[in-house]
Design an enzyme around this catalytic site. Structure first.
Site, PDB file in Angstrom:
ATOM      1  N   CYS A   1       0.798  -1.233   0.000  1.00 35.44           N
ATOM      2  CA  CYS A   1       0.000   0.000   0.000  1.00 35.44           C
ATOM      3  C   CYS A   1       0.828   1.279   0.000  1.00 35.44           C
ATOM      4  O   CYS A   1       0.807   2.032  -0.964  1.00 35.44           O
ATOM      5  CB  CYS A   1      -0.940   0.000   1.196  1.00 35.44           C
ATOM      6  SG  CYS A   1      -2.135  -1.337   1.131  1.00 35.44           S
TER       7      CYS A   1
HETATM    8  N1  LIG Z   1      -2.893  -6.172   1.461  1.00 31.07           N
HETATM    9  C1  LIG Z   1      -3.400  -5.170   2.116  1.00 31.07           C
HETATM   10  O1  LIG Z   1      -3.067  -4.950   3.274  1.00 31.07           O
HETATM   11  C2  LIG Z   1      -4.419  -4.246   1.492  1.00 31.07           C
HETATM   12  C3  LIG Z   1      -5.145  -3.396   2.324  1.00 31.07           C
HETATM   13  C4  LIG Z   1      -6.101  -2.563   1.770  1.00 31.07           C
HETATM   14  C5  LIG Z   1      -6.280  -2.543   0.394  1.00 31.07           C
HETATM   15  N2  LIG Z   1      -5.538  -3.347  -0.413  1.00 31.07           N
HETATM   16  C6  LIG Z   1      -5.790  -3.306  -1.856  1.00 31.07           C
HETATM   17  O2  LIG Z   1      -6.579  -4.418  -2.228  1.00 31.07           O
HETATM   18  C7  LIG Z   1      -6.208  -4.866  -3.536  1.00 31.07           C
HETATM   19  C8  LIG Z   1      -5.814  -6.329  -3.488  1.00 31.07           C
HETATM   20  O3  LIG Z   1      -4.654  -6.464  -2.691  1.00 31.07           O
HETATM   21  P1  LIG Z   1      -4.196  -7.816  -2.013  1.00 31.07           P
HETATM   22  O4  LIG Z   1      -3.173  -7.432  -1.008  1.00 31.07           O
HETATM   23  O5  LIG Z   1      -5.371  -8.635  -1.575  1.00 31.07           O
HETATM   24  O6  LIG Z   1      -3.504  -8.535  -3.268  1.00 31.07           O
HETATM   25  P2  LIG Z   1      -2.948 -10.036  -3.341  1.00 31.07           P
HETATM   26  O7  LIG Z   1      -1.822 -10.013  -4.287  1.00 31.07           O
HETATM   27  O8  LIG Z   1      -2.748 -10.571  -1.961  1.00 31.07           O
HETATM   28  O9  LIG Z   1      -4.152 -10.855  -3.969  1.00 31.07           O
HETATM   29  C9  LIG Z   1      -4.606 -10.681  -5.250  1.00 31.07           C
HETATM   30  C10 LIG Z   1      -5.091 -12.020  -5.795  1.00 31.07           C
HETATM   31  O10 LIG Z   1      -5.642 -11.763  -7.086  1.00 31.07           O
HETATM   32  C11 LIG Z   1      -5.307 -12.864  -7.919  1.00 31.07           C
HETATM   33  N3  LIG Z   1      -5.433 -12.476  -9.307  1.00 31.07           N
HETATM   34  C12 LIG Z   1      -4.546 -11.785 -10.088  1.00 31.07           C
HETATM   35  N4  LIG Z   1      -5.072 -11.594 -11.311  1.00 31.07           N
HETATM   36  C13 LIG Z   1      -6.305 -12.158 -11.308  1.00 31.07           C
HETATM   37  C14 LIG Z   1      -7.344 -12.260 -12.257  1.00 31.07           C
HETATM   38  N5  LIG Z   1      -7.237 -11.729 -13.472  1.00 31.07           N
HETATM   39  N6  LIG Z   1      -8.479 -12.901 -11.898  1.00 31.07           N
HETATM   40  C15 LIG Z   1      -8.620 -13.422 -10.664  1.00 31.07           C
HETATM   41  N7  LIG Z   1      -7.681 -13.363  -9.724  1.00 31.07           N
HETATM   42  C16 LIG Z   1      -6.537 -12.734 -10.044  1.00 31.07           C
HETATM   43  C17 LIG Z   1      -3.912 -13.244  -7.486  1.00 31.07           C
HETATM   44  O11 LIG Z   1      -3.628 -14.567  -7.877  1.00 31.07           O
HETATM   45  C18 LIG Z   1      -3.996 -13.067  -5.959  1.00 31.07           C
HETATM   46  O12 LIG Z   1      -4.396 -14.267  -5.324  1.00 31.07           O
HETATM   47  C19 LIG Z   1      -5.104  -3.918  -3.987  1.00 31.07           C
HETATM   48  O13 LIG Z   1      -5.656  -2.872  -4.717  1.00 31.07           O
HETATM   49  C20 LIG Z   1      -4.555  -3.381  -2.687  1.00 31.07           C
HETATM   50  O14 LIG Z   1      -3.979  -2.097  -2.854  1.00 31.07           O
HETATM   51  C21 LIG Z   1      -4.621  -4.224   0.121  1.00 31.07           C
END
Ligand SMILES: NC(=O)c1ccc[n+]([C@@H]2O[C@H](COP(=O)([O-])OP(=O)(O)OC[C@H]3O[C@@H](n4cnc5c(N)ncnc54)[C@H](O)[C@@H]3O)[C@@H](O)[C@H]2O)c1
Length: 419
Positions: A260
């Protein structure tokens, strides 16, 4: 009870599925990684915030399942999108994953479905980028299907505030979109905050992250000034934090990490340029925070010079903790990676120890047993709770503590040097 599909089974998606299943809904996780899907369907969690026992119970009860098949979206009442939103090599927003997935969703979109974007992104993404792709289905947003933005605020590893107890901000494309999204989240989380538009909800999330980035940069800058003045920044932060109002504690460190803070602020600075506007706080904070691994390398060099009459080149340095923050295994954008590179470039022989990260394939390293006395310098980069830092300081020849984990007084106390 509804069926909620969640696209993206990562740090955001899996805890969301758990929260909806806890509330009695059926959650379907859609992910492109087949091994993740298989693991989830066996009830094995790879996300530390969701214990496998909890996941397994939901899987066995038929409340959580996972698939790689987007066709299964057709059976869902709501589709929540929790996909990565990274920066490109040029440090500009890269919405490729999100937009490709929106096209996939569009071809399966059903009348009456609610779609909510949870990924962090710049104001305008939901309305300008996602809505047109979904409307390519022939269905109209706000009439035939409903579209909203609701930022995820999960802080992996945190136990006092969870996906369920952290208030959820929601802004829909139309009043009806907002009403439906609020109703859905209110059935699973403790508190929902309604805002007037997706753009307001998108900017809310960015404000929260920019606020952290700027305040961390402020203490990082003061830490560098304290180094020149011979003061202990931690003592100053501790003292300031005794003020019961008007001050919020932020701590210095080796730099920003995680998905983030090093990324999200630049989504806004990029968008702002379209309005002939330069977000100077964001740029300045980025500059100060990005410099921290360089400053920490100098500190290690200085400690070796004065504390051990050694040069950094040729010294054996143990990096203690490489995950981007304490008590998690997440390595994304970890400042430890940059610091290891800088130490190596300066000629140090670098090893690391991290109970949460057994291997660092990008750097050809694996976690070594914690034998502080085997190194010329131990530098505490991430302070995991399971390690006894008093014992580390006892056994090491020299310690550079970038996290105040040893709890020593003053900048230099015996063989411990603090940021
Ligand atoms: N991790 C955090 O602490 C956090 C907190 C708040 C917001 N966010 C936001 O949330 C969003 C997701 O982050 P995250 O940390 O969960 O990411 P992540 O990388 O942990 O998970 C994303 C998942 O999406 C999958 N993926 C990728 N392409 C895909 C597709 N085309 N179809 C289906 N699945 C697909 C990946 O395989 C992975 O499992 C981001 O925008 C991030 O900025 C993250």
């Amino acid at each position: 009870m509804s069926t909620i599909a969640i696209v993206g089974a990562g740090y955001v998606g899996v805890p969301l599925a758990r929260v909806f299943a806890d509330a009695g809904h059926t959650a379907l996780l859609v992910d492109i990684q087949a091994d993740r899907v298989e693991q989830l369907n066996r009830g094995e969690s790879y996300i530390e915030d969701v214990p496998s026992e909890v996941l397994k119970a939901h899987v066995d009860a038929g409340l959580v399942s996972a698939t790689t098949d987007y066709d299964e979206l057709a059976g869902a009442d709501a589709i929540l999108v929790a996909l990565p939103t990274p920066l490109s090599a040029q440090r500009e927003p890269d919405l490729t994953i999100l937009l490709d997935a929106s096209r996939e969703i569009s071809t399966r979109l059903q009348r009456g479905q609610l779609v909510v974007l949870e990924s962090t992104t710049y104001p305008g993404t939901t309305r300008e980028r996602v809505a047109p792709l979904l409307e390519a289905s022939g269905l109209k947003a706000g009439e035939d299907f409903y579209l909203a933005f609701s930022p995820e605020r999960v802080d992996p590893g945190r136990e006092d505030w969870t996906t369920k107890t952290t208030p959820k901000v929601v802004g829909g494309l139309t009043e009806e979109c907002t009403r439906r999204a609020v109703e859905l989240y209110a059935s699973a989380v403790d508190k929902v905050i309604e805002v007037s538009s997706p753009e307001a909800a998108e900017l809310t999330k960015l404000l929260e992250n920019i606020f952290r980035s700027v305040n961390i940069a402020l203490v990082n800058e003061l830490a560098q000034l304290c180094d020149r003045m011979g003061l202990d920044i931690w003592e100053v932060v501790d003292a300031a934090a005794t003020k019961p109002f008007g001050f919020m504690r932020f701590e210095p460190g080796p730099g920003l990490g995680g998905h983030c803070l090093p990324v999200d602020p630049f989504y806004l600075s990029w968008k702002a340029r379209q309005f002939d506007f330069y977000t100077e706080f964001i740029e300045l904070a980025g500059k100060v925070n990005q410099n921290m691994p360089y400053f920490c390398r100098s500190l290690i060099s200085q400690a070796l010079n004065h504390g051990a009459q050694r040069s950094l080149s040729g010294s054996k340095v143990l990096v203690l903790g490489v995950a981007y923050k304490a008590d998690v295994s997440d390595m994304r954008e970890s400042p430890a990676l940059k610091l290891i590179e800088l130490l190596r470039t300066a000629g140090a022989d670098v090893a690391y120890h991290d109970p949460h990260v057994p291997e660092l394939p990008t750097h050809g390293l694996s976690s070594q047993p914690l034998e502080p006395g085997d190194y010329d310098c131990v530098t505490i980069v991430t302070a995991h709770g399971s390690i006894d830092y008093g014992d580390v300081a006892e056994r090491a020849k020299l310690v550079v503590d970038l996290r105040n984990a040893t709890g020593r007084n003053g900048r230099v106390d015996g063989k411990v040097w603090k940021l």
